[in-house]
Design an enzyme around this catalytic site. Structure first.
Site, short mmCIF file in Angstrom:
data_model
loop_
_atom_site.label_atom_id
_atom_site.label_comp_id
_atom_site.label_asym_id
_atom_site.label_seq_id
_atom_site.Cartn_x
_atom_site.Cartn_y
_atom_site.Cartn_z
CD GLU A 1 4.34 61.20 -4.62
OE1 GLU A 1 4.46 60.26 -5.42
OE2 GLU A 1 4.69 61.11 -3.43
CG ASP B 1 -1.21 57.75 5.39
OD1 ASP B 1 -0.54 56.70 5.47
OD2 ASP B 1 -0.75 58.85 5.02
CD GLU C 1 0.12 57.67 -1.78
OE1 GLU C 1 -0.25 58.08 -0.66
OE2 GLU C 1 1.21 57.13 -1.99
CG ASP D 1 3.01 53.20 0.42
OD1 ASP D 1 3.83 52.33 0.10
OD2 ASP D 1 3.00 54.36 -0.03
CG LEU E 1 0.08 63.04 6.27
CD1 LEU E 1 -0.11 64.56 6.44
CD2 LEU E 1 -0.40 62.34 7.54
CG ASP F 1 0.42 61.68 -1.20
OD1 ASP F 1 1.53 61.17 -1.50
OD2 ASP F 1 -0.25 61.33 -0.20
P1 P6P Z 1 12.19 56.32 -0.78
C1 P6P Z 1 7.09 59.03 0.52
O1 P6P Z 1 6.66 57.68 0.56
C2 P6P Z 1 7.41 59.35 -0.92
O2 P6P Z 1 6.30 59.18 -1.75
C3 P6P Z 1 7.93 60.77 -1.02
O3 P6P Z 1 7.37 61.63 -0.09
C4 P6P Z 1 9.42 60.60 -0.78
O4 P6P Z 1 10.17 61.61 -1.41
C5 P6P Z 1 9.71 59.24 -1.40
O5 P6P Z 1 8.47 58.50 -1.35
C6 P6P Z 1 10.75 58.49 -0.61
O6 P6P Z 1 10.98 57.27 -1.27
O7 P6P Z 1 12.21 55.20 -1.80
O8 P6P Z 1 13.45 57.15 -0.83
O9 P6P Z 1 11.82 55.89 0.62
#
Ligand code: P6P
Length: 338
Positions: free
Chosen positions: A275, A69, A92, A63, A115, A113
């Site tokens: 997560e 972050d 992360e 990302d 943020l 993680d």
């Molecule tokens: P998508 C944010 O990047 C994250 O890790 C989580 O906080 C969130 O629930 C998920 O990814 C969102 O992913 O694919 O729906 O954009």
């Protein structure tokens, strides 16, 4: 009647000491709380301090790193490295683990993680920090192996939500789920939600998932989501796209949160250590269920997974018996035992 002035603050440190009598754990939770307060300050100032936008780097997930972050990650690493009670950190934001110098090392290994959901920062959507805590094995100097264990070995897990209130929700292994709100007038997290319970009847009929992935899902998941939409009182769809916000709402209101494995992400998208496992521990110790859905040939619990890499992924389907039951009925209707 004027609100009585509180002359006794039920603080985070008091709770941890009373509950565990583990002074190292008191120190750890205090260090985490300090980093959450620093992150709160940065998130609250993001607009005026021009902290929106990219830092120009990418993280372990690939990302784009936001300025916040990087700042949040530095705040957590500095607080934990200098707490004197940690040996290994996994973030992360860092491809490699962080090993604490021996003269500052202690018994805990923390994955976090800093943020989560930060892609939402620039449009002021809630974000959060997610963490899981393990203890070093006896005799270990602190290695990655101390973290690559199933959720059954996790000694503490939780999240901090940066939103209208700053709320820390955590649990100790086998314990209750407790909520602490940051009181900015005294700079302390105070105990505001005692023994949080997932709604026994399943709560509000809400399903939370990124339906943009519908065509990648396996048929049982597609069928289950269609089931939620049926009838004269269909479920409401609620999806923030910031895990802490989605899980906090699910824990408090009920419903189901679904981020399954799919044809695009065979192991799901969310990260197991910082997560999946922490959120699964919170939901299950509050009385809910944290399923992987069909993953590696079987339908099991997130907390039974053993991470094989510090950044490995896992599918997550979280909710109560009512809604997880609908998903499981869909698997059975498609010939999959669960
Ligand atoms: P998508 C944010 O990047 C994250 O890790 C989580 O906080 C969130 O629930 C998920 O990814 C969102 O992913 O694919 O729906 O954009």
């Amino acid at each position: 009647m004027s609100e009585s002035i509180d002359v006794d603050a039920p603080t985070l440190s008091r709770y941890v000491m009373t509950k565990t009598r583990d002074t190292d754990l008191v120190i750890l939770m205090s260090a985490l709380a300090t980093s959450f307060k620093l992150i709160t300050s940065a998130v609250n100032r993001a607009g005026v301090a021009k902290l929106y936008g990219l830092a120009g780097e990418v993280n372990s997930t690939g990302d784009d790193q936001k300025k916040l972050d990087v700042m949040s990650n530095d705040m957590m690493i500095n607080a934990l490295v200098n707490s004197g009670v940690c040996s290994v950190l996994v973030s992360e934001e860092n491809e490699e683990p962080i090993f604490v110098p021996e003269n500052k090392a202690g018994k805990f290994c923390v994955a976090f993680d800093p943020l989560d959901g930060s892609s939402n920062i620039d449009c002021n959507v809630s974000v959060g920090t997610i963490f899981s805590v393990y203890e070093k094995a006896p005799g270990s100097k602190g290695t990655v192996d101390d973290l690559l264990k199933s959720g059954a070995h996790c000694v503490c897990a939780g999240y901090c939500a940066y939103s209208s209130a700053v709320e820390l929700v955590f649990t100790f292994r086998g314990g209750s789920v407790e909520g602490f709100c940051l009181d900015p007038t005294i700079g302390e997290f105070v105990h505001t939600r005692l023994n949080m319970q997932f709604p026994a009847d399943g709560g509000k009929k809400i399903f939370s998932c990124n339906e943009g992935n519908y065509n990648y899902w396996d048929k049982p998941i597609q069928d289950a989501v269609q089931e939620f939409k049926k009838g004269d009182k269909p479920y409401s769809a609620r999806y923030v796209g910031s895990m802490v916000a989605d899980i906090h709402r699910t824990l408090l209101y009920g419903g189901i949160y679904i981020y399954p494995a799919d044809n695009k992400n065979k192991e799901g998208k969310l990260r197991c250590l910082y997560e999946g496992i922490p959120m699964a521990m919170i939901i299950e110790q509050a009385g809910g269920i944290a399923s992987t859905g069909l993953f590696k040939g079987k339908v099991g619990r997130v907390l039974e997974l053993t991470p094989d890499d510090i950044h490995c992924k896992c599918p997550i389907i979280m909710g109560g018996p009512r809604d997880i039951g609908i998903v499981y009925e869909s698997y059975k209707a498609n010939g999959i035992e669960c």
